[in-house]
Design a protein around this motif. Structure first.
Motif, PDB file in Angstrom:
ATOM      1  N   ARG A  69       0.737  -1.263   0.095  1.00  0.00           N
ATOM      2  CA  ARG A  69      -0.093  -0.108  -0.054  1.00  0.00           C
ATOM      3  C   ARG A  69       0.837   1.366  -0.122  1.00  0.00           C
ATOM      4  NH1 ARG A  69      -4.551  -0.985  -2.076  1.00  0.00           N
ATOM      5  NH2 ARG A  69      -5.889   0.415  -0.682  1.00  0.00           N
ATOM      6  N   ARG A  70       1.749   1.162  -1.017  1.00  0.00           N
ATOM      7  CA  ARG A  70       2.573   2.501  -1.228  1.00  0.00           C
ATOM      8  C   ARG A  70       2.518   2.900  -2.694  1.00  0.00           C
ATOM      9  NH1 ARG A  70       8.262   1.113  -0.234  1.00  0.00           N
ATOM     10  NH2 ARG A  70       7.604  -0.783  -1.183  1.00  0.00           N
ATOM     11  N   LEU A  71       3.183   4.145  -2.958  1.00  0.00           N
ATOM     12  CA  LEU A  71       3.087   4.748  -4.262  1.00  0.00           C
ATOM     13  C   LEU A  71       4.079   5.871  -4.470  1.00  0.00           C
ATOM     14  CD1 LEU A  71       1.791   5.520  -7.087  1.00  0.00           C
ATOM     15  CD2 LEU A  71       0.177   6.797  -5.802  1.00  0.00           C
ATOM     16  N   THR A  72       4.923   5.637  -5.328  1.00  0.00           N
ATOM     17  CA  THR A  72       5.970   7.009  -5.478  1.00  0.00           C
ATOM     18  C   THR A  72       5.451   7.576  -6.811  1.00  0.00           C
ATOM     19  OG1 THR A  72       7.667   5.584  -4.700  1.00  0.00           O
ATOM     20  CG2 THR A  72       8.225   7.273  -6.128  1.00  0.00           C
ATOM     21  N   ILE A 129      -3.146   4.364   1.421  1.00  0.00           N
ATOM     22  CA  ILE A 129      -1.855   4.100   0.447  1.00  0.00           C
ATOM     23  C   ILE A 129      -0.698   5.363   0.884  1.00  0.00           C
ATOM     24  CG2 ILE A 129      -0.921   4.426  -1.789  1.00  0.00           C
ATOM     25  CD1 ILE A 129      -3.774   3.403  -2.689  1.00  0.00           C
ATOM     26  N   ALA A 130       0.264   5.192   1.321  1.00  0.00           N
ATOM     27  CA  ALA A 130       1.328   5.958   1.522  1.00  0.00           C
ATOM     28  C   ALA A 130       1.856   6.428   0.441  1.00  0.00           C
ATOM     29  CB  ALA A 130       2.378   5.571   2.668  1.00  0.00           C
ATOM     30  N   MET A 162       1.075   9.733 -16.000  1.00  0.00           N
ATOM     31  CA  MET A 162       1.327   8.448 -16.741  1.00  0.00           C
ATOM     32  C   MET A 162       1.851   7.207 -15.692  1.00  0.00           C
ATOM     33  SD  MET A 162       2.809   9.165 -20.537  1.00  0.00           S
ATOM     34  CE  MET A 162       4.714   9.221 -19.785  1.00  0.00           C
ATOM     35  N   ILE A 163       1.686   6.034 -15.944  1.00  0.00           N
ATOM     36  CA  ILE A 163       2.170   5.026 -15.159  1.00  0.00           C
ATOM     37  C   ILE A 163       3.160   4.287 -15.988  1.00  0.00           C
ATOM     38  CG2 ILE A 163       1.600   2.757 -13.932  1.00  0.00           C
ATOM     39  CD1 ILE A 163      -1.062   3.521 -13.718  1.00  0.00           C
ATOM     40  N   PRO A 164       4.555   4.373 -15.636  1.00  0.00           N
ATOM     41  CA  PRO A 164       5.617   4.025 -16.541  1.00  0.00           C
ATOM     42  C   PRO A 164       5.663   2.315 -16.428  1.00  0.00           C
ATOM     43  CG  PRO A 164       6.558   5.531 -14.637  1.00  0.00           C
ATOM     44  CD  PRO A 164       4.964   5.221 -14.258  1.00  0.00           C
ATOM     45  N   ASP A 165       5.996   1.886 -17.576  1.00  0.00           N
ATOM     46  CA  ASP A 165       6.357   0.495 -17.821  1.00  0.00           C
ATOM     47  C   ASP A 165       6.965   0.101 -16.578  1.00  0.00           C
ATOM     48  OD1 ASP A 165       6.669  -2.016 -18.799  1.00  0.00           O
ATOM     49  OD2 ASP A 165       8.156  -1.562 -20.310  1.00  0.00           O
ATOM     50  N   ARG A 166       6.593  -1.383 -16.112  1.00  0.00           N
ATOM     51  CA  ARG A 166       7.250  -1.927 -15.210  1.00  0.00           C
ATOM     52  C   ARG A 166       6.757  -1.414 -13.750  1.00  0.00           C
ATOM     53  NH1 ARG A 166       7.550  -6.817 -17.185  1.00  0.00           N
ATOM     54  NH2 ARG A 166       9.058  -7.233 -15.682  1.00  0.00           N
ATOM     55  N   ALA A 167       6.143  -0.290 -13.431  1.00  0.00           N
ATOM     56  CA  ALA A 167       5.664   0.058 -12.332  1.00  0.00           C
ATOM     57  C   ALA A 167       4.911  -0.978 -11.439  1.00  0.00           C
ATOM     58  CB  ALA A 167       4.927   1.460 -12.366  1.00  0.00           C
ATOM     59  N   ARG A 168       5.291  -1.098 -10.218  1.00  0.00           N
ATOM     60  CA  ARG A 168       4.941  -2.330  -9.589  1.00  0.00           C
ATOM     61  C   ARG A 168       3.477  -2.059  -8.779  1.00  0.00           C
ATOM     62  NH1 ARG A 168       8.439  -6.616  -9.504  1.00  0.00           N
ATOM     63  NH2 ARG A 168       6.564  -7.850  -9.081  1.00  0.00           N
ATOM     64  N   ARG A 169       3.079  -0.820  -8.744  1.00  0.00           N
ATOM     65  CA  ARG A 169       1.837  -0.629  -7.927  1.00  0.00           C
ATOM     66  C   ARG A 169       0.856   0.243  -8.826  1.00  0.00           C
ATOM     67  NH1 ARG A 169       6.241   0.481  -3.335  1.00  0.00           N
ATOM     68  NH2 ARG A 169       6.936   2.124  -5.100  1.00  0.00           N
ATOM     69  N   LYS A 170       0.601  -0.384  -9.950  1.00  0.00           N
ATOM     70  CA  LYS A 170      -0.222   0.371 -10.848  1.00  0.00           C
ATOM     71  C   LYS A 170      -1.812   0.574 -10.381  1.00  0.00           C
ATOM     72  CE  LYS A 170      -2.172  -0.630 -15.450  1.00  0.00           C
ATOM     73  NZ  LYS A 170      -3.356  -0.885 -15.279  1.00  0.00           N
ATOM     74  N   ALA A 171      -2.450  -0.359  -9.617  1.00  0.00           N
ATOM     75  CA  ALA A 171      -3.495  -0.131  -9.216  1.00  0.00           C
ATOM     76  C   ALA A 171      -3.766   0.864  -8.169  1.00  0.00           C
ATOM     77  CB  ALA A 171      -4.192  -1.242  -8.354  1.00  0.00           C
ATOM     78  N   ALA A 193      -1.653   3.662  -8.409  1.00  0.00           N
ATOM     79  CA  ALA A 193      -1.513   4.791  -8.960  1.00  0.00           C
ATOM     80  C   ALA A 193      -2.821   5.281  -9.809  1.00  0.00           C
ATOM     81  CB  ALA A 193      -0.475   4.428 -10.276  1.00  0.00           C
ATOM     82  N   GLU A 194      -3.638   4.199 -10.341  1.00  0.00           N
ATOM     83  CA  GLU A 194      -4.839   4.323 -11.141  1.00  0.00           C
ATOM     84  C   GLU A 194      -5.857   4.969  -9.940  1.00  0.00           C
ATOM     85  OE1 GLU A 194      -4.891   0.813 -14.156  1.00  0.00           O
ATOM     86  OE2 GLU A 194      -5.527   0.479 -12.218  1.00  0.00           O
TER      87      GLU A 194
END
Length: 396
Positions: free
Chosen positions: A53-56, A86-87, A301-310, A312-313
């Motif tokens: 539950r994180r996001l950069t 989500i932090a 945009m969500i970059p390719d290979r980002a691991r926390r897509k949901a 970010a959405e």
């Protein structure tokens, strides 16, 4: 599309306070885990959002609301964290589109993670990412606010039909700014920049992507489908005006200094900058010429290979809630991509905040909207030749 760090917002305005604080930011819907994203020729990148539950998030400086008493706090972002658990690691690291491209492109070229789940860059650079396959398609099923509230003018740019890969963060207009009192008359058309009385008192934007569309519109060109001939015709005209001394110089965002000092009487300008300038000098006006002006966006945009897509959405959709979009617009003062935010601002108890709802540079009125268009981007095959010619002119 600016393209350089943002100017400080009007920190005396705090919409969250006048509208009753975080309570106005309604609860968010829950989210699931999206299907894996498949990079061309690579294995799927698993989404870890359900258990991580994180996001950069990488953004430009001064491009989000802040607390009036505590500038390091960001109320709309804190509301998202509280509502979702989500932090968010919010990083103000983008100062230039090309510079940021150079920073993360090595990882993307090798199908590696960039360390960022969400980024904000100008649409002309977004086009490059989309063409290269370096961005993940967003799941609109998880973004009902985007689906409902995104401005129709911004819904389907040529580089991303239907906005599958990008969502506007903030928008703006490239038009003409001028000092009405010192000039002594109105500017209504692009051709007014070439009047004899303005010789040596005009500036244009130096960036190719920033400058060309408005100048083409001055020639009556439909910028959604411009051609190479249209581009070279503009270059011929600008070159003549440089050699004649009509154009004082080419600028980045520093055109604001020339306009304030009076060294320049008219210039290509961004709508958001002019709102800031008008707070101190009401004689500075911004015009969408009769021939039209370019509507642009800086997009998420969500970059390719980002691991926390949901995750970010979910954050993207949060900022499309009208009350959240209104809070953001009241601080950054660019064109709001959520027209429904206008009613939220109009209902604010604070008079200055409510007045923003009537500002056409934040919520363009119907007459202005009819003059706005999103330019088709410069393709990779065009860019080298066009940049070479434009840079020669800027260097004259």
């Amino acid at each position: 599309m600016p393209r350089t760090p943002k100017h400080p917002p009007f920190t005396r305005r705090s919409l969250l306070r006048t509208l009753g604080g975080g309570a106005v930011l309604g609860a968010l819907a829950g989210c699931g885990v999206p299907g894996a994203y498949v990079a061309p020729g690579d294995r799927p990148a698993a989404d870890l959002s359900a258990r991580d539950r994180r996001l950069t998030w990488a953004n430009w400086p001064l491009y989000i609301d802040s607390d009036e008493k505590h500038p390091n706090r960001r109320p709309t972002l804190e509301a998202f964290e509280k509502q979702t658990g989500i932090a968010v690691d919010y990083v103000e690291e983008i100062n230039d589109n090309d510079e940021f491209f150079g920073k993360i492109s090595p990882a993307l070229m090798n199908h590696q993670q960039t360390g960022r789940d969400l980024i904000v860059i100008s649409d002309w650079m977004c086009a490059r990412f989309v063409r290269l396959g370096w961005v993940q398609e967003m799941d609109r099923a998880r973004q009902p606010q985007v689906a409902q509230h995104l401005d129709p003018l911004l819904r389907s740019p040529a580089f991303d039909p239907g906005r599958k890969f990008t969502v506007p963060w903030q928008s703006g207009i490239t038009g003409i700014a001028y000092n009405r009192r010192k000039l002594g008359r109105e500017i209504q058309r692009v051709s007014d920049l070439w009047a004899p009385g303005l010789k040596g008192r005009v500036t244009l934007l130096s960036g190719l992507d920033e400058a060309f569309a408005l100048l083409m519109q001055g020639n009556g060109v439909d910028i959604t489908r411009w051609t190479a001939d249209d581009f070279h015709r503009v270059c011929d005209q600008v070159e003549r005006h440089v050699r004649s001394g009509q154009i004082r110089r080419f600028t980045g965002n520093d055109y604001t200094k020339d306009l304030v000092s009076g060294d320049v009487l008219a210039c290509q300008a961004y709508s958001g900058d002019v709102i800031q300038l008008q707070a101190d000098n009401p004689d500075i006006h911004f015009v969408v010429p009769e021939e039209g002006a370019e509507l642009w966006a800086d997009s998420l945009m969500i970059p390719d290979r980002a691991r926390r897509k949901a995750n970010a959405e979910l954050l993207v959709d949060h900022y499309y809630r009208p009350e959240v979009a209104a809070a953001l617009a009241s601080w950054v003062n660019y064109v709001c991509p959520v027209p429904a935010a206008r009613d939220v601002l109009a209902a604010a108890k604070d008079r200055d905040t409510a007045a923003l709802a009537e500002n056409p540079l934040i919520f363009p009125d119907p007459t202005m909207r009819r003059r706005l268009a999103v330019a088709r981007d410069i393709t990779s095959t065009e860019r080298l030749d066009f940049a070479r010619r434009w840079n020669r002119i800027v260097g004259l």
